[in-house]
Design a protein around this motif. Structure first.
Motif, PDB file in Angstrom:
ATOM      1  N   PRO A  26      32.563  31.695   2.353  1.00 15.69           N
ATOM      2  CA  PRO A  26      31.577  32.344   3.229  1.00 15.69           C
ATOM      3  C   PRO A  26      30.233  31.624   3.199  1.00 15.69           C
ATOM      4  O   PRO A  26      29.750  31.229   2.150  1.00 15.69           O
ATOM      5  CB  PRO A  26      31.450  33.755   2.650  1.00 15.69           C
ATOM      6  CG  PRO A  26      32.719  33.967   1.890  1.00 15.69           C
ATOM      7  CD  PRO A  26      33.144  32.611   1.395  1.00 15.69           C
ATOM      8  N   GLY A  27      29.663  31.432   4.371  1.00 14.63           N
ATOM      9  CA  GLY A  27      28.367  30.781   4.503  1.00 14.63           C
ATOM     10  C   GLY A  27      28.440  29.271   4.639  1.00 14.63           C
ATOM     11  O   GLY A  27      27.471  28.641   5.048  1.00 14.63           O
ATOM     12  N   ALA A  28      29.574  28.673   4.295  1.00 11.88           N
ATOM     13  CA  ALA A  28      29.711  27.220   4.408  1.00 11.88           C
ATOM     14  C   ALA A  28      30.161  26.870   5.820  1.00 11.88           C
ATOM     15  O   ALA A  28      30.924  27.618   6.434  1.00 11.88           O
ATOM     16  CB  ALA A  28      30.725  26.706   3.395  1.00 11.88           C
ATOM     17  N   PRO A  29      29.704  25.742   6.349  1.00  4.15           N
ATOM     18  CA  PRO A  29      30.151  25.361   7.696  1.00  4.15           C
ATOM     19  C   PRO A  29      31.626  24.982   7.675  1.00  4.15           C
ATOM     20  O   PRO A  29      32.115  24.429   6.683  1.00  4.15           O
ATOM     21  CB  PRO A  29      29.275  24.151   8.042  1.00  4.15           C
ATOM     22  CG  PRO A  29      28.845  23.608   6.724  1.00  4.15           C
ATOM     23  CD  PRO A  29      28.792  24.778   5.780  1.00  4.15           C
TER      24      PRO A  29
END
Length: 125
Positions: A26-29
């Protein structure tokens, strides 16, 4: 019966190793999907808010085909050979199902594809 492909479906050129890599934390591209076909559609028929794909929706560019090591990478889908619904149409054109055969400009040719439809509400034959 097959699931109908929409603009939310993940369609690749067919040279992509299966299974695809897991999604990022989550939150990573998200990493680029190898062999991703940049589909688009302006059809009025939608599934879960996404327009369905027709043959013209797949005659597009391919990004990052991983076939460079064993031949030449796919750059474009040049023809759709199979996968059109026999019954369901959008704007008078058959919609595309989740088992499609395409021809590309890459060598060797990719196999029949089983794209990830990303929906399960509409099926057709």
């Amino acid at each position: 019966m097959g699931n109908v492909l929409t603009t939310a479906s993940m369609v690749t050129c067919g040279h992509v190793p299966q299974p695809l890599p897991p999604p990022p934390p989550p939150g990573a591209p998200p990493p680029p999907v190898p062999g991703l076909v940049g589909t688009s559609s302006e059809e009025k028929l939608k599934v879960e808010g996404h327009p369905v794909l027709v043959k013209a929706s797949l005659l597009k560019d391919v990004a990052n085909c991983p076939n460079a090591a064993s031949g030449s990478p796919c750059l474009h889908i040049t023809a759709v050979l199979s996968g059109e619904s026999a019954k369901l149409k959008a704007g008078g054109k058959p919609v595309m199902l989740d088992v499609i055969g395409v021809q590309t400009d890459g060598l060797p040719p990719p196999p029949v594809l089983m794209p990830k439809p990303n929906q399960s509400k509409l099926t057709s034959v």
